[in-house]
Design a protein around this motif. Structure first.
Motif, PDB file in Angstrom:
ATOM      1  N   GLY A   1     -29.420  71.570   7.789  1.00  0.00           N
ATOM      2  CA  GLY A   1     -29.570  70.182   8.209  1.00  0.00           C
ATOM      3  C   GLY A   1     -28.367  69.365   7.797  1.00  0.00           C
ATOM      4  O   GLY A   1     -27.338  69.890   7.374  1.00  0.00           O
ATOM      5  N   HIS A   2     -28.533  68.065   7.895  1.00  0.00           N
ATOM      6  CA  HIS A   2     -27.410  67.189   7.590  1.00  0.00           C
ATOM      7  C   HIS A   2     -27.083  67.236   6.104  1.00  0.00           C
ATOM      8  O   HIS A   2     -27.991  67.304   5.275  1.00  0.00           O
ATOM      9  CB  HIS A   2     -27.746  65.742   7.949  1.00  0.00           C
TER      10      HIS A   2
ATOM     11  N   THR B   1     -36.503  69.754   3.065  1.00  0.00           N
ATOM     12  CA  THR B   1     -35.185  70.196   2.604  1.00  0.00           C
ATOM     13  C   THR B   1     -34.925  69.622   1.202  1.00  0.00           C
ATOM     14  O   THR B   1     -35.692  68.789   0.711  1.00  0.00           O
ATOM     15  CB  THR B   1     -34.089  69.646   3.533  1.00  0.00           C
TER      16      THR B   1
HETATM   17  N1  ADE Z   1     -32.731  65.820   9.311  1.00  0.00           N
HETATM   18  C1  ADE Z   1     -31.512  66.301   9.556  1.00  0.00           C
HETATM   19  N2  ADE Z   1     -30.993  66.863   8.457  1.00  0.00           N
HETATM   20  C2  ADE Z   1     -31.922  66.740   7.469  1.00  0.00           C
HETATM   21  C3  ADE Z   1     -31.950  67.113   6.112  1.00  0.00           C
HETATM   22  N3  ADE Z   1     -30.929  67.739   5.523  1.00  0.00           N
HETATM   23  N4  ADE Z   1     -33.065  66.821   5.410  1.00  0.00           N
HETATM   24  C4  ADE Z   1     -34.086  66.191   6.020  1.00  0.00           C
HETATM   25  N5  ADE Z   1     -34.113  65.802   7.276  1.00  0.00           N
HETATM   26  C5  ADE Z   1     -33.029  66.072   8.023  1.00  0.00           C
END
Ligand code: ADE
Length: 425
Positions: free
Chosen positions: A352-353, A59
């Motif tokens: 993701g986060h 990401t």
């Molecule tokens: N795990 C959860 N969200 C993520 C993100 N945005 N980037 C990498 N690992 C993650």
């Protein structure tokens, strides 16, 4: 899917690099702690010449970590830690603009996913950085020839830590690993606020359902479950929690949620989301009890929390009304919708986060990489906690970056805390 392969990378489309670069920069705005670490790494080069293999969700936040590790002198190869979580533009930018060989294609099948782990291992890693322990497991199962050169590793997530502790208990783990997940500045924020928000984000992007008034069942009340339950409640859902741990169940009750076995919750559930780290949490009998139109998803690391084989077996027809939604018509006449093939909803259907929490998780990763590069010789072959001084340094830097000052203990308070003489006055 047409993709570009070479011995040095495998990404969907290298020409997406400029878009990926913009995404990496955008995430970087919210990652001030990692930026500070990067600036120091550029000066001090604590990872000079270290060969590293990273198996992480590819990401824009991970890209900021990868660039930091490279700035510290590491020679890094990166692969995906989930077949659906890769941001293809980011993978292209890492490869093209940052010279970090990346092996990750969103939607890759299982053979290609594991092939990519093998490609990352071609760096002959001295350090590993894992999210879910697939890389470490592959090393121990199939590439034992490489084990002698591995000095140490780090692990990002709860599921990976559980797996690695099992390896250590079996006497199988051949090098020390730091459990980054166990840092307070990781799981209190990333697992709780990160999973909480991004799972809701994935749910909404995949379905556009209204949460207000819906019954949302959260399976598992660890840090991810706590975050998810509170965010769903915040949007007006009636939240039911299912648990196997009595203390956590009690906590959920006192946090204001209804708690019951999943079998009892299933008939009234509009939405069921698993965040347990265990297998077949949503099993055949639950699927049979779901009402018509129930939505089922998972935000735990692996795609085995929902018994998809049982679901297939119960289905007479499967359709795909939207991306990330598979609608299963069951023999009992009802329809159950599964999101993102039961894979991590927050990374498959959303991004993701958010970067602001990954800032702390990945600051821990970078500082732990530096720590193991320095201290591997004195670490036993087991799973270690993050050194507390790294954890509190990350919190301190994050507060500073947010412009928040806090109090400090006076000399009198410090001495009071370390003495036992004074009591009731
Ligand atoms: N795990 C959860 N969200 C993520 C993100 N945005 N980037 C990498 N690992 C993650």
């Amino acid at each position: 899917m047409s993709t570009t392969r070479s011995a040095d990378y495998d990404v969907a489309d290298p020409s997406l690099a400029p878009e990926g670069e913009r995404l990496i920069e955008w995430a970087g705005r919210e990652m001030p702690v990692l930026r500070l670490i990067r600036e120091r790494f550029e000066r001090d080069r604590p990872l000079e010449g270290m060969r590293m293999a990273g198996c992480l969700h590819v990401t824009s936040e991970t890209a900021n970590l990868a660039i930091t590790l490279k700035a510290g002198g590491a020679e890094l190869r990166l692969c995906a830690s989930n077949p659906l979580s890769t941001q293809d533009a980011v993978a292209a930018a890492l490869t093209r603009s940052h010279g970090i060989p990346t092996f990750a294609v969103k939607g890759e099948d299982s053979a290609r996913y594991y092939g990519h782990i093998q490609s990352a291992l071609e760096v002959r890693p001295q350090l590993t950085m894992d999210d879910g322990a697939d890389l470490v497991a592959e090393l121990h199962k199939g590439r034992q020839d490489l084990l002698d050169t591995v000095l140490a590793g780090t692990e990002e997530t709860t599921t990976g830590v559980i797996r690695l502790r099992a390896m250590a208990r079996d006497g199988a783990l051949r090098f020390p690993i730091i459990a980054v997940n166990e840092a307070l500045t990781k799981h209190l924020f990333d697992n709780r606020y990160g999973t909480g928000q991004s799972t809701i984000d994935g749910l909404i992007r995949a379905t556009n359902v209204l949460l207000a008034g819906k019954t949302v069942v959260v399976c598992g009340y660890g840090w991810c479950g706590r975050g998810l339950a509170s965010r769903a409640a915040g949007l007006g859902a009636h939240v039911v929690v299912t648990e196997v741990d009595p203390t956590r169940a009690l906590e959920a009750v006192m946090d204001g949620y209804r708690v019951m076995p999943l079998q009892d919750a299933a008939p009234e559930a509009d939405i069921v989301i698993t965040v347990t780290g265990d297998i077949n949490v949503v099993d055949r009998s639950h699927i049979e009890a779901f009402k018509d139109g129930a939505i089922v998803a998972n935000s735990g690391h692996f795609n085995d929390e929902i018994n998809l084989a049982a679901l297939d077996d119960l289905s007479t027809h499967v359709s795909a009304p939207r991306q990330f939604v598979q609608s299963h018509r069951l023999r009992n006449g009802r329809t159950v919708h599964v999101l993102a093939e039961g894979r991590l909803l927050n990374l498959a259907a959303a991004e993701g986060h958010p970067a602001a929490v990954m800032d702390m998780s990945f600051a821990n990763q970078a500082l732990c990489a530096e720590y193991v590069a320095r201290n591997h010789a004195s670490l036993e072959r087991r799973v270690h906690d993050v050194p507390p001084e790294i954890d509190s340094e990350v919190a301190r830097l994050k507060l500073t970056a947010m412009g928040i000052a806090i109090d400090t203990l006076t000399a009198e308070q410090q001495s009071y805390l370390s003495s036992w003489e004074s009591g009731t006055s």
